[in-house]
Motif scaffolding. Structure first.
Motif, PDB file in Angstrom:
ATOM      1  N   GLU A 181       0.958  -1.195  -0.075  1.00 59.52           N
ATOM      2  CA  GLU A 181       0.115  -0.045  -0.038  1.00 59.52           C
ATOM      3  C   GLU A 181       0.789   1.385  -0.010  1.00 59.52           C
ATOM      4  O   GLU A 181       0.482   2.413  -0.640  1.00 59.52           O
ATOM      5  N   GLY A 182       2.118   1.177   0.429  1.00 60.83           N
ATOM      6  CA  GLY A 182       2.805   2.236   0.620  1.00 60.83           C
ATOM      7  C   GLY A 182       3.903   2.764  -0.383  1.00 60.83           C
ATOM      8  O   GLY A 182       3.717   4.044  -1.123  1.00 60.83           O
ATOM      9  N   THR A 183       4.608   1.667  -1.042  1.00 59.19           N
ATOM     10  CA  THR A 183       5.510   1.828  -2.130  1.00 59.19           C
ATOM     11  C   THR A 183       4.965   1.555  -3.344  1.00 59.19           C
ATOM     12  O   THR A 183       5.380   1.629  -4.383  1.00 59.19           O
ATOM     13  N   GLY A 184       3.857   0.579  -3.524  1.00 60.33           N
ATOM     14  CA  GLY A 184       3.270  -0.104  -4.841  1.00 60.33           C
ATOM     15  C   GLY A 184       3.771  -1.182  -5.391  1.00 60.33           C
ATOM     16  O   GLY A 184       3.646  -1.588  -6.236  1.00 60.33           O
ATOM     17  N   LEU A 185       5.012  -1.741  -4.514  1.00 60.06           N
ATOM     18  CA  LEU A 185       5.713  -2.763  -5.000  1.00 60.06           C
ATOM     19  C   LEU A 185       5.353  -3.766  -4.811  1.00 60.06           C
ATOM     20  O   LEU A 185       4.408  -4.122  -3.802  1.00 60.06           O
ATOM     21  N   PRO A 186       5.288  -5.059  -5.833  1.00 65.01           N
ATOM     22  CA  PRO A 186       4.464  -6.090  -5.653  1.00 65.01           C
ATOM     23  C   PRO A 186       5.114  -7.168  -4.588  1.00 65.01           C
ATOM     24  O   PRO A 186       6.385  -6.922  -4.353  1.00 65.01           O
ATOM     25  N   PHE A 187       4.404  -7.800  -4.206  1.00 63.67           N
ATOM     26  CA  PHE A 187       4.738  -9.051  -3.390  1.00 63.67           C
ATOM     27  C   PHE A 187       3.896 -10.180  -3.579  1.00 63.67           C
ATOM     28  O   PHE A 187       3.046 -10.384  -4.137  1.00 63.67           O
ATOM     29  N   GLY A 188       4.710 -11.469  -3.147  1.00 62.90           N
ATOM     30  CA  GLY A 188       4.280 -12.669  -3.640  1.00 62.90           C
ATOM     31  C   GLY A 188       5.256 -13.632  -4.042  1.00 62.90           C
ATOM     32  O   GLY A 188       6.446 -13.462  -3.997  1.00 62.90           O
ATOM     33  N   PRO A 189       4.715 -14.958  -4.349  1.00 68.22           N
ATOM     34  CA  PRO A 189       5.896 -16.042  -4.639  1.00 68.22           C
ATOM     35  C   PRO A 189       6.931 -15.540  -5.973  1.00 68.22           C
ATOM     36  O   PRO A 189       7.890 -16.126  -5.814  1.00 68.22           O
ATOM     37  N   ASP A 190       6.137 -14.938  -6.787  1.00 70.02           N
ATOM     38  CA  ASP A 190       7.030 -14.644  -8.045  1.00 70.02           C
ATOM     39  C   ASP A 190       7.410 -13.256  -7.899  1.00 70.02           C
ATOM     40  O   ASP A 190       7.934 -12.726  -8.940  1.00 70.02           O
TER      41      ASP A 190
ATOM     42  N   ASP B  35      -0.254  -1.489  -9.292  1.00 69.29           N
ATOM     43  CA  ASP B  35       1.117  -0.943  -8.670  1.00 69.29           C
ATOM     44  C   ASP B  35       1.260   0.488  -8.655  1.00 69.29           C
ATOM     45  O   ASP B  35       2.215   0.966  -7.893  1.00 69.29           O
ATOM     46  N   PHE B  36       0.591   1.053  -9.448  1.00 62.24           N
ATOM     47  CA  PHE B  36       0.532   2.562  -9.538  1.00 62.24           C
ATOM     48  C   PHE B  36      -0.752   3.139  -8.962  1.00 62.24           C
ATOM     49  O   PHE B  36      -0.985   4.361  -8.759  1.00 62.24           O
ATOM     50  N   GLY B  37      -1.192   2.340  -8.033  1.00 63.61           N
ATOM     51  CA  GLY B  37      -2.435   2.938  -7.240  1.00 63.61           C
ATOM     52  C   GLY B  37      -3.777   2.235  -7.507  1.00 63.61           C
ATOM     53  O   GLY B  37      -3.855   1.447  -8.565  1.00 63.61           O
ATOM     54  N   PRO B  38      -4.693   2.681  -6.951  1.00 65.24           N
ATOM     55  CA  PRO B  38      -6.143   2.023  -7.141  1.00 65.24           C
ATOM     56  C   PRO B  38      -6.530   2.452  -8.399  1.00 65.24           C
ATOM     57  O   PRO B  38      -6.729   3.578  -8.948  1.00 65.24           O
ATOM     58  N   GLY B  39      -7.472   1.574  -9.043  1.00 66.36           N
ATOM     59  CA  GLY B  39      -8.494   2.138 -10.231  1.00 66.36           C
ATOM     60  C   GLY B  39      -9.615   1.567  -9.844  1.00 66.36           C
ATOM     61  O   GLY B  39     -10.036   0.518  -9.615  1.00 66.36           O
ATOM     62  N   ARG B  40     -10.623   2.632  -9.976  1.00 61.51           N
ATOM     63  CA  ARG B  40     -11.970   2.438  -9.362  1.00 61.51           C
ATOM     64  C   ARG B  40     -12.848   2.796 -10.575  1.00 61.51           C
ATOM     65  O   ARG B  40     -12.522   3.892 -11.282  1.00 61.51           O
ATOM     66  N   THR B  41     -14.015   2.173 -10.727  1.00 60.04           N
ATOM     67  CA  THR B  41     -15.316   2.474 -11.472  1.00 60.04           C
ATOM     68  C   THR B  41     -16.196   2.669 -10.768  1.00 60.04           C
ATOM     69  O   THR B  41     -16.901   1.946 -10.059  1.00 60.04           O
ATOM     70  N   LEU B  42     -16.840   3.990 -10.738  1.00 61.90           N
ATOM     71  CA  LEU B  42     -18.125   4.140 -10.094  1.00 61.90           C
ATOM     72  C   LEU B  42     -19.277   3.779 -10.732  1.00 61.90           C
ATOM     73  O   LEU B  42     -19.393   3.541 -12.030  1.00 61.90           O
ATOM     74  N   ALA B  43     -20.169   3.157  -9.773  1.00 59.23           N
ATOM     75  CA  ALA B  43     -21.412   2.890 -10.400  1.00 59.23           C
ATOM     76  C   ALA B  43     -22.298   3.882 -10.724  1.00 59.23           C
ATOM     77  O   ALA B  43     -21.984   5.205 -10.495  1.00 59.23           O
ATOM     78  N   ALA B  44     -23.519   3.718 -11.602  1.00 62.85           N
ATOM     79  CA  ALA B  44     -24.360   4.786 -12.237  1.00 62.85           C
ATOM     80  C   ALA B  44     -24.950   5.767 -10.953  1.00 62.85           C
ATOM     81  O   ALA B  44     -25.336   5.293  -9.791  1.00 62.85           O
ATOM     82  N   PRO B  45     -24.813   7.097 -11.216  1.00 65.06           N
ATOM     83  CA  PRO B  45     -25.435   8.080 -10.191  1.00 65.06           C
ATOM     84  C   PRO B  45     -26.965   7.844 -10.526  1.00 65.06           C
ATOM     85  O   PRO B  45     -27.639   7.218 -10.965  1.00 65.06           O
ATOM     86  N   ARG B  46     -27.583   9.024  -9.874  1.00 64.15           N
ATOM     87  CA  ARG B  46     -28.996   9.103  -9.806  1.00 64.15           C
ATOM     88  C   ARG B  46     -29.560   9.167 -11.405  1.00 64.15           C
ATOM     89  O   ARG B  46     -28.962   9.732 -12.161  1.00 64.15           O
ATOM     90  N   LYS B  47     -30.422   8.190 -11.585  1.00 60.10           N
ATOM     91  CA  LYS B  47     -30.853   8.105 -12.942  1.00 60.10           C
ATOM     92  C   LYS B  47     -32.461   7.882 -13.055  1.00 60.10           C
ATOM     93  O   LYS B  47     -33.209   7.490 -12.031  1.00 60.10           O
ATOM     94  N   TYR B  48     -32.929   8.583 -14.116  1.00 56.47           N
ATOM     95  CA  TYR B  48     -34.408   8.568 -14.650  1.00 56.47           C
ATOM     96  C   TYR B  48     -34.697   8.106 -15.879  1.00 56.47           C
ATOM     97  O   TYR B  48     -33.745   8.319 -16.765  1.00 56.47           O
ATOM     98  N   GLY B  49     -35.801   7.490 -16.119  1.00 58.04           N
ATOM     99  CA  GLY B  49     -36.046   7.051 -17.296  1.00 58.04           C
ATOM    100  C   GLY B  49     -37.099   6.657 -17.535  1.00 58.04           C
ATOM    101  O   GLY B  49     -38.327   6.641 -16.689  1.00 58.04           O
ATOM    102  N   LEU B  50     -37.705   6.201 -18.928  1.00 56.77           N
ATOM    103  CA  LEU B  50     -38.961   5.736 -19.165  1.00 56.77           C
ATOM    104  C   LEU B  50     -38.599   4.801 -20.155  1.00 56.77           C
ATOM    105  O   LEU B  50     -37.811   4.372 -21.116  1.00 56.77           O
TER     106      LEU B  50
END
Length: 229
Positions: A95-104, A208-223
């Motif tokens: 979380e601090g450095t973005g460096l990978p950790f794990g078996p490989d 590795d360069f930070g989180p990538g997030r996708t927002l869900a749909a905001p308030r929506k009206y329709g027919l």
């Protein structure tokens, strides 16, 4: 997987209940890691084992069958205790450095994810819908009014359980008015979704360069219009 449940109707079929408790064991749960330094490719791995314990309950009721037979209430709730039971070779990004950790990974060893929450598994979810069915005079069709509510206690998008890709608890409220004319197979619905304009994520990934997030749909009206012929 083990499950035991029940289903029944009471009060002249104006009250229906369904419920179940369950227990599931999973082995080698698939996990995905995406690295921008490696070209943004998604790599899939067999992760750890997990157990899922939970219960669910749903109810459908007509609270006033004589005075207002068109009024109905539908509600449900689900509880989950979903944990990785054995996941000693966890992969991810610091979380601090973005460096990978794990078996490989180079430099940082794997981390033990045992006891972490399984991804996309909220402790509690609940929903409720109130429906009012209104037949119009002179066979002009029918109206249906409805209001919906949904609650989610939150979950993680990553087996690392990092707050960088955590979905906190959120609420959703919706409403709709529908008109039905059966001789023509016509259905017209005016709707509103996420009326409280709740901010929550449809997906998120820890990179590795930070989180990538996708927002869900905001308030929506329709027919919506539907014609069956």
């Amino acid at each position: 997987a083990y499950e035991i449940g029940f289903k029944g109707s009471w009060l002249d079929n104006t009250l229906s209940l369904e419920g179940a408790v369950f227990y599931t064991e999973r082995e080698d749960i698939i996990t995905a890691i995406t690295s921008l330094a490696s070209g943004g490719a998604v790599n899939f791995y067999n992760g750890g084992d997990g157990t899922i314990k939970g219960a669910e309950l749903s109810v459908q009721a007509q609270p006033m069958p004589n005075l207002n037979p068109g009024l109905a209430v539908i509600a449900g709730a689900t509880y989950l205790d979903a944990k990785y039971s054995n996941y000693a070779e966890g992969r991810g990004f610091d979380e601090g450095t973005g460096l990978p950790f794990g078996p490989d990974a180079v430099g940082l060893p794997a981390r033990d994810f045992s006891g972490n929450d399984i991804v996309n598994a909220p402790d509690w979810t609940a929903s409720a819908t109130v429906l009012q069915y209104l037949p119009l005079p002179n066979d002009w069709g029918n109206l249906e009014l409805a209001a919906d509510a949904y609650y989610n206690t939150g979950y993680y998008f990553s087996a690392q359980n990092t707050s960088l890709v955590e979905q906190p608890k959120y609420y959703l409220i919706g409403a709709r008015i529908g008109y039905f004319y059966e001789p023509y197979g016509l259905q017209i619905t005016l709707y509103g979704e996420n009326l409280s304009d709740e901010r929550y994520y449809s997906s998120a990934v820890n990179l590795d360069f930070g989180p990538g997030r996708t927002l869900a749909a905001p308030r929506k009206y329709g027919l919506r219009a539907k014609w069956t012929f």
